[in-house]
Design a protein around this motif. Structure first.
Motif, PDB file in Angstrom:
ATOM      1  N   ILE A   5       0.838  -1.187   0.000  1.00  0.00           N
ATOM      2  CA  ILE A   5       0.000   0.000   0.000  1.00  0.00           C
ATOM      3  C   ILE A   5       0.879   1.245   0.000  1.00  0.00           C
ATOM      4  O   ILE A   5       1.776   1.394   0.833  1.00  0.00           O
ATOM      5  N   LYS A   6       0.609   2.134  -0.933  1.00  0.00           N
ATOM      6  CA  LYS A   6       1.323   3.409  -0.967  1.00  0.00           C
ATOM      7  C   LYS A   6       0.493   4.446  -0.231  1.00  0.00           C
ATOM      8  O   LYS A   6      -0.626   4.758  -0.641  1.00  0.00           O
ATOM      9  N   ARG A   7       1.016   4.923   0.864  1.00  0.00           N
ATOM     10  CA  ARG A   7       0.353   5.981   1.620  1.00  0.00           C
ATOM     11  C   ARG A   7       1.040   7.303   1.286  1.00  0.00           C
ATOM     12  O   ARG A   7       2.260   7.408   1.358  1.00  0.00           O
ATOM     13  N   ILE A   8       0.245   8.284   0.911  1.00  0.00           N
ATOM     14  CA  ILE A   8       0.793   9.568   0.490  1.00  0.00           C
ATOM     15  C   ILE A   8       1.504  10.230   1.664  1.00  0.00           C
ATOM     16  O   ILE A   8       0.944  10.380   2.751  1.00  0.00           O
ATOM     17  N   SER A   9       2.745  10.655   1.429  1.00  0.00           N
ATOM     18  CA  SER A   9       3.603  11.186   2.493  1.00  0.00           C
ATOM     19  C   SER A   9       3.269  12.643   2.799  1.00  0.00           C
ATOM     20  O   SER A   9       2.612  13.340   2.014  1.00  0.00           O
ATOM     21  N   ASP A 165      -1.976   0.319  -8.493  1.00  0.00           N
ATOM     22  CA  ASP A 165      -2.936  -0.381  -7.638  1.00  0.00           C
ATOM     23  C   ASP A 165      -3.622   0.532  -6.645  1.00  0.00           C
ATOM     24  O   ASP A 165      -4.427   0.086  -5.838  1.00  0.00           O
ATOM     25  N   GLY A 166      -3.309   1.801  -6.678  1.00  0.00           N
ATOM     26  CA  GLY A 166      -4.029   2.726  -5.821  1.00  0.00           C
ATOM     27  C   GLY A 166      -3.228   3.165  -4.615  1.00  0.00           C
ATOM     28  O   GLY A 166      -2.226   2.570  -4.245  1.00  0.00           O
ATOM     29  N   VAL A 167      -3.705   4.235  -3.999  1.00  0.00           N
ATOM     30  CA  VAL A 167      -3.009   4.831  -2.868  1.00  0.00           C
ATOM     31  C   VAL A 167      -4.016   5.143  -1.772  1.00  0.00           C
ATOM     32  O   VAL A 167      -5.224   5.032  -1.961  1.00  0.00           O
ATOM     33  N   ILE A 168      -3.490   5.532  -0.631  1.00  0.00           N
ATOM     34  CA  ILE A 168      -4.315   6.080   0.449  1.00  0.00           C
ATOM     35  C   ILE A 168      -3.752   7.449   0.807  1.00  0.00           C
ATOM     36  O   ILE A 168      -2.562   7.574   1.122  1.00  0.00           O
ATOM     37  N   ALA A 169      -4.599   8.450   0.728  1.00  0.00           N
ATOM     38  CA  ALA A 169      -4.188   9.819   1.051  1.00  0.00           C
ATOM     39  C   ALA A 169      -5.017  10.308   2.231  1.00  0.00           C
ATOM     40  O   ALA A 169      -6.236  10.473   2.117  1.00  0.00           O
ATOM     41  N   GLU A 170      -4.377  10.509   3.362  1.00  0.00           N
ATOM     42  CA  GLU A 170      -5.046  11.049   4.542  1.00  0.00           C
ATOM     43  C   GLU A 170      -4.882  12.572   4.565  1.00  0.00           C
ATOM     44  O   GLU A 170      -4.005  13.137   3.914  1.00  0.00           O
ATOM     45  N   GLY A 171      -5.745  13.217   5.319  1.00  0.00           N
ATOM     46  CA  GLY A 171      -5.620  14.656   5.505  1.00  0.00           C
ATOM     47  C   GLY A 171      -6.185  15.500   4.388  1.00  0.00           C
ATOM     48  O   GLY A 171      -5.931  16.710   4.333  1.00  0.00           O
ATOM     49  N   ILE A 172      -6.979  14.887   3.477  1.00  0.00           N
ATOM     50  CA  ILE A 172      -7.613  15.655   2.418  1.00  0.00           C
ATOM     51  C   ILE A 172      -8.817  16.394   3.002  1.00  0.00           C
ATOM     52  O   ILE A 172      -9.643  15.794   3.695  1.00  0.00           O
ATOM     53  N   PRO A 173      -8.963  17.692   2.746  1.00  0.00           N
ATOM     54  CA  PRO A 173     -10.122  18.423   3.284  1.00  0.00           C
ATOM     55  C   PRO A 173     -11.420  17.890   2.685  1.00  0.00           C
ATOM     56  O   PRO A 173     -11.451  17.434   1.540  1.00  0.00           O
ATOM     57  N   VAL A 174     -12.485  17.949   3.463  1.00  0.00           N
ATOM     58  CA  VAL A 174     -13.781  17.420   3.039  1.00  0.00           C
ATOM     59  C   VAL A 174     -14.846  18.502   3.185  1.00  0.00           C
ATOM     60  O   VAL A 174     -14.946  19.140   4.241  1.00  0.00           O
ATOM     61  N   LYS A 175     -15.627  18.705   2.138  1.00  0.00           N
ATOM     62  CA  LYS A 175     -16.801  19.574   2.213  1.00  0.00           C
ATOM     63  C   LYS A 175     -18.009  18.681   2.062  1.00  0.00           C
ATOM     64  O   LYS A 175     -18.348  18.250   0.958  1.00  0.00           O
ATOM     65  N   ARG A 176     -18.656  18.359   3.180  1.00  0.00           N
ATOM     66  CA  ARG A 176     -19.730  17.369   3.179  1.00  0.00           C
ATOM     67  C   ARG A 176     -21.042  17.972   2.700  1.00  0.00           C
ATOM     68  O   ARG A 176     -21.336  19.147   2.938  1.00  0.00           O
ATOM     69  N   ASP A 177     -21.824  17.125   2.032  1.00  0.00           N
ATOM     70  CA  ASP A 177     -23.104  17.577   1.487  1.00  0.00           C
ATOM     71  C   ASP A 177     -24.150  17.799   2.576  1.00  0.00           C
ATOM     72  O   ASP A 177     -25.093  18.568   2.381  1.00  0.00           O
TER      73      ASP A 177
END
Length: 476
Positions: A5-9, A165-177
């Motif tokens: 798993i590639k986790r975004i640094s 195969d994809g990555v996991i990026a934590e800490g992305i801002p979220v604007k929820r509906d």
């Protein structure tokens, strides 16, 4: 086979934050007020969750939002590749913007999501939709600031859809509906390779978010007043298999259930081959986990299930439903997915699906006529049954389920449920819509101030797919 798993640094995320500021500065120099972005989402709840992250990043870049595409300075279509109908809608809606783009050349038109991860689709966009400025795949959503900056400043179209195969990026801002309900992805990708499904090819292999990251986001949602939180994954039952130390989905549910706060937990989607007794027992024992099990069976015939590569049998599926009902009784609500007319399926085999529908007595079904997907094994299978014949089968299935849904709803007349009031109803101007623990909808007359709260509602009139009710007032 395990996938690394590639986790975004942190440095990579910092770089995207820098691009975000560059976009912000650029927009301020070009517009007197905030430019408008319109994000159009197709497909599943995971796509909705992705769009909320896209909007979170756009907000930080300086965009405000609108619903009308012809008012927007940036239009993003987040696409779905699961069925042909969804793809056709995307092509039609994007094509309709050609004239608008000619008269508004500074408007950026972007496409992302599962369709864009497919080579033949990207090629079609490149050749036939020359007015599309930006195309990016499912594995680079976190790089939107960088890609948008290139689209805004470059003279060439931007296509970024790496085959990884994809990555996991934590800490992305979220604007929820919504303020009171939230989608919370706990994992991404799929390892199952059902023969009809394109998801593993466009979403990559299974990769689980770390427990600490999920718990942190969950706590933040509860602290912000969120009352219903739905855990998402292509197959949530596989959660944690790639973590060290390993954590089961049932263990994660228990951890979240034990957190402080007044909330309800839902989850989807659950694959029968990985559905364990431990999971069903956890559902039964956790007071904040909804007693709604969405467990797609797709077909009631073992030969068809094998051709679909579903890796379970009709008997196995029934044993899971029966055990869940032993544990949760009438509190349990079951929903499922069915594919009608899989390549090679006979009418006699379809009758096995009908008989399974009669046995499980689902409250509702999500039903689809088979749609071939490029690159999947099923697309190469012999498919002699005409679409018109499959449509007849579908009508037969819908008639059976409509009767069963009505019978299931009728069982609840006079009962009182603790419901989450989530929005306006459809029965009339003063009606609100609420959802029971078992995912059943009750509409009742009430004040808008009740939206976002739990209320006790008594069923007065069961209909086929919804129930009418009345608010139970607590006497002082």
């Amino acid at each position: 086979m395990a996938v690394e798993i590639k986790r975004i640094s942190e440095p990579e995320l910092k770089q995207q934050n820098e691009y975000s500021q560059k976009v912000n500065n650029l927009l301020q120099s070009r517009y007197s007020g905030k430019p408008l972005a319109c994000v159009v989402t197709y497909g599943c709840q995971q796509n909705i969750a992705d769009s909320e992250r896209i909007k979170g990043m756009l907000s930080e870049m300086g965009y405000a939002f609108c619903e009308e595409r012809t008012q927007a300075n940036l239009i993003i279509f987040n696409t779905c590749a699961v069925r042909e109908h969804a793809e056709d809608r995307v092509f039609g809606n994007v094509g309709a913007l050609k004239k608008y783009k000619l008269s508004h050349p500074d408007t950026i038109i972007a496409l992302c999501g599962c369709m864009m991860q497919q080579e033949h689709i990207a090629k079609k966009i490149k050749q036939s939709f020359s007015f599309v400025d930006l195309v990016f795949g499912t594995h680079v959503v976190h790089r939107l600031p960088e890609l948008l900056y290139k689209a805004l400043t470059g003279k060439r179209r931007v296509f970024e859809r790496p085959d990884i195969d994809g990555v996991i990026a934590e800490g992305i801002p979220v604007k929820r509906d919504e303020e009171n309900r939230a989608w919370l992805p706990i994992m991404y990708g799929c390892n199952n390779f059902c023969s009809y499904c394109v998801v593993p090819y466009v979403r990559g292999r299974e990769r689980s978010r770390r427990v600490d990251d999920i718990v942190r986001e969950f706590k933040d949602l509860v602290s912000d007043g969120c009352k219903e939180i739905t855990l998402l994954g292509q197959n949530v039952n596989s959660y944690g298999k790639d973590l060290e130390p390993k954590v089961t989905f049932a263990e994660l549910l228990k951890m979240l259930n034990d957190l402080d706060g007044d909330f309800r937990i839902r989850f989807m989607t659950s694959h029968p081959k990985d559905c364990t007794k431990e999971l069903l027992e956890t559902m039964a024992s956790c007071d904040k986990v909804a007693t709604h099990l969405h467990l797609p069976f797709q077909s009631g015939n073992d030969r068809v299930l094998k051709a679909m590569n579903r890796q379970y049998t009709r008997e196995k599926y029934l044993s899971l439903i029966n055990y869940a009902r032993e544990l949760m009784g009438d509190n349990l609500s079951v929903t499922s997915d069915i594919i009608v007319g899989f390549p090679g399926e006979t009418y006699e085999e379809f009758q096995d699906t009908l008989s399974l529908v009669e046995e499980i007595k689902a409250t509702s079904l999500f039903t689809f006529i088979y749609s071939p997907r490029v690159g999947t094994p099923a697309a190469e299978m012999d498919d002699p049954i005409a679409y018109e014949e499959k449509s007849k089968w579908m009508r037969e299935l819908l008639a059976v389920q409509e009767r069963i849904s009505g019978e299931q709803m009728a069982l609840h007349k006079g009962k009182t449920f603790k419901c989450f009031v989530y929005g306006k109803g459809k029965q009339g101007d003063n009606y609100l819509a609420a959802r029971t623990d078992g995912n059943l909808i009750i509409e009742f007359e009430g004040d808008d101030g009740l939206i976002g709260t739990f209320q006790n509602i008594k069923v007065t009139e069961p209909l086929t797919y919804v129930m009418l009710g009345e608010l139970e007032r607590t006497e002082k």
